[in-house]
Design an enzyme around this catalytic site. Structure first.
Site, short mmCIF file in Angstrom:
data_model
loop_
_atom_site.label_atom_id
_atom_site.label_comp_id
_atom_site.label_asym_id
_atom_site.label_seq_id
_atom_site.Cartn_x
_atom_site.Cartn_y
_atom_site.Cartn_z
N TYR A 100 0.85 -1.21 0.00
CA TYR A 100 0.00 0.00 0.00
C TYR A 100 0.87 1.24 0.00
CZ TYR A 100 -4.99 -0.41 -0.06
OH TYR A 100 -6.28 -0.54 -0.49
N GLU A 148 -0.61 4.83 -0.64
CA GLU A 148 -1.41 6.03 -0.95
C GLU A 148 -0.56 7.28 -0.80
OE1 GLU A 148 -4.89 5.92 1.52
OE2 GLU A 148 -5.87 4.42 0.28
N ASP A 191 -6.35 12.17 -25.90
CA ASP A 191 -6.45 10.83 -25.33
C ASP A 191 -5.83 9.89 -26.35
OD1 ASP A 191 -7.10 8.30 -24.50
OD2 ASP A 191 -9.25 8.69 -24.24
N THR A 215 -3.82 4.85 -22.13
CA THR A 215 -3.70 3.53 -21.54
C THR A 215 -2.26 3.08 -21.80
OG1 THR A 215 -4.29 2.43 -23.59
CG2 THR A 215 -6.09 2.89 -22.09
N LYS A 241 -2.30 -0.99 -24.87
CA LYS A 241 -2.69 -1.15 -26.27
C LYS A 241 -1.41 -1.16 -27.11
CE LYS A 241 -7.24 0.60 -25.16
NZ LYS A 241 -8.26 1.66 -25.32
N ARG A 254 -2.11 -3.48 -18.03
CA ARG A 254 -3.31 -2.64 -18.05
C ARG A 254 -3.15 -1.55 -17.01
NH1 ARG A 254 -6.38 -5.95 -21.11
NH2 ARG A 254 -7.96 -4.35 -21.38
#
Ligand SMILES: *Cc1c(COP(=O)(O)O)cnc(C)c1O
Length: 482
Positions: A74, A76, A229, A255, A258, A264
């Protein structure tokens, strides 16, 4: 006798209970049912022809990082300012990812920053809107049926479908129904009336270069921010084989799975430093950094997916290598071969061809639609998407197929292989014609004939076996299963 239980703890019994979890068994032994499914999917990927334009095969190094201990942590916050301890290494990993992201796109760290925490492309876009557009502020993006993405806004007469249209006000711009090219003039006229806070230059199904300079002009005329984008094309931009949006845009989202061929995940690039110098010499600064970082965390997300961030860093390093440029050049060359071969067989390609990794095959001139052709091709192990074509009246009956070259090019397909791929597509489409002629008018009747009529069963089987034998010759990258 000497008691050794303190030196070598036994997990067989803890407080008298069975405690057989070693957490060390390979998947095959720990969960044979899931293992079988993974093998099944791996085999499906190996024997099929993957033409879905948004998919790719990540490398072994990427998949190893993704399946690593980075999953456990973790963190954050951002490097140096975390809400959890133990993040020295995670900080290094995130900083390395940021550094490589800026390097891959030749960005000056004084002028651009990047957030590598978005979980994927859709959350990246929503974070941008959350950061820089007020609630119900206005956004313009390419219409979904014209090649845009859901996250750029989508609604019908009955319903607001995309959250972008629920929480913001979206107005689409469109392609010219004859040429299939983005209608910049109409966008310019409508932007003058709508005065959007944000204009999006980005596509999921469009085979031509985007005119970022013109979109910049339109944004400036209306005081709009310009977001590119580049989800589909970010690998091609990294390899410098197509125009870069960075020269003209304020923000760039992408992304990473691709054409960039990573895990991902998502990234947001934003301009920083001096935005402009006024006549009186005063400097106006960009304020995107705090807005966007704050929108990603703590605005929308919790703990970053460190395994994904690590794997993005690996993919970015790969994308800097000459071999990746070779790959991207071959992707475009293969897409052109696909287009040329289909045209020479009498098919219609939207916009007449391609400048990038995909083509839109318009089936309306031969009296077919994307639904039926997609189903038949799927039955013969060729994967692609039905897609609306320029001028289509209904999204329920998309007129064509989107065909992309990135995935098969990662399997080292070159032009002559794509000639063969087109032959298989053509035979699949001929079968679609035959099945359509033999079945009732509805899609349901078509599917019934496709899946249940023994005459076609044999023909499907013959073609499928040929396709699979051909595809299986090409190794699958990124093999991690034993
Ligand atoms: C794929 C895509 C996205 C969304 O990415 P996900 O990772 O599927 O959320 C956003 N924008 C465009 C243009 C895309 O093609």
């Amino acid at each position: 006798m000497e008691d050794t239980s303190m030196d070598k703890p036994s997990y067989d019994k803890i407080n008298g209970h069975d405690a057989e979890w070693t957490l060390q068994d390979p998947l095959k032994e720990d969960d044979p049912e899931m293992y079988e499914l993974l093998i099944k999917e791996r085999n499906r990927q190996k024997r099929g022809l993957e033409l879905i334009a948004s998919e790719n095969f990540a490398s072994k190094a990427v998949l190893q990082t993704l399946g690593s201990c980075l999953n456990n942590k973790y963190s954050e916050g951002y490097p140096g300012v975390r809400y959890y301890g133990g993040n020295e290494v995670i900080d290094d990993i995130e900083r390395l990812c940021q550094k490589r992201a800026l390097e891959v796109y030749d960005l000056d760290p004084e002028k651009w920053g990047v957030n590598v925490q978005p979980y994927s492309g859709s959350p990246a876009n929503f974070a941008v809107y959350t950061g820089v557009v007020e609630p119900h502020g206005r956004i313009m993006g390419l219409d979904l049926p014209d090649g845009g993405h859901l996250t750029h806004g989508f609604f019908t007469e009955k319903k607001k479908i995309s959250a972008t249209s629920i929480f913001f006000e979206s107005m689409p711009y469109k392609v010219n129904p004859e040429s299939g090219l983005i209608d910049y003039e109409k966008l310019q006229d409508n932007a003058k009336l709508f005065k959007p806070k944000l204009i999006i230059a980005g596509v999921s199904c469009y085979s031509r270069h985007i005119d970022y300079a013109t979109m910049r002009t339109i944004a400036d005329e209306n005081g709009s921010l310009l977001l590119a984008d580049m989800a589909h094309i970010s690998g091609l931009v990294a390899a410098k084989v197509i125009p870069s949006p960075f020269d003209h845009c304020d923000i760039v989202t992408t992304t990473t799975h691709k054409t960039l061929r990573g895990p991902r995940s998502g990234m947001i690039f934003y301009r920083k430093g001096v935005r402009k110098t006024l006549n009186n010499g005063k400097q106006v600064m960009y304020d995107l950094e705090e807005k966007i970082n704050g929108a990603v965390f703590p605005g929308l997300q919790g703990g970053p997916h460190n395994h994904a961030i690590g794997a993005v860093a690996v993919a970015l390093q790969q994308a800097k290598r000459p071999a990746f440029r070779t790959y991207c050049e071959q992707v475009i060359s293969n897409a052109k071969t696909m287009s040329d071969e289909l045209i020479s067989r009498g098919y219609t390609i939207a916009t007449g061809g391609t400048d990038n990794h995909l083509i839109l095959l318009d089936l309306r001139p031969i009296g077919l639609d994307g639904n039926r052709a997609e189903k038949v091709l799927e039955a013969v192990s060729i994967a692609c998407n039905k897609n609306t074509c320029p001028g289509d009246k209904s999204a329920l009956k998309p007129g064509g197929l989107r065909l992309g070259a990135p995935a098969l090019t990662s399997r080292k397909f070159i032009n002559n292989h794509f000639v063969k791929v087109v032959e298989y597509i053509h035979r699949g489409i001929q079968l679609t014609q035959e099945i359509k002629a033999a079945s009732g008018p509805t899609l349901k009747e078509f599917k019934n004939t496709l899946y249940n009529d023994p005459n076609f069963g044999d023909k499907i089987k013959v073609l499928r076996e040929e396709v699979e034998e051909f595809a299986a010759q090409f190794p699958l990258p990124g093999e991690t299963l034993p």
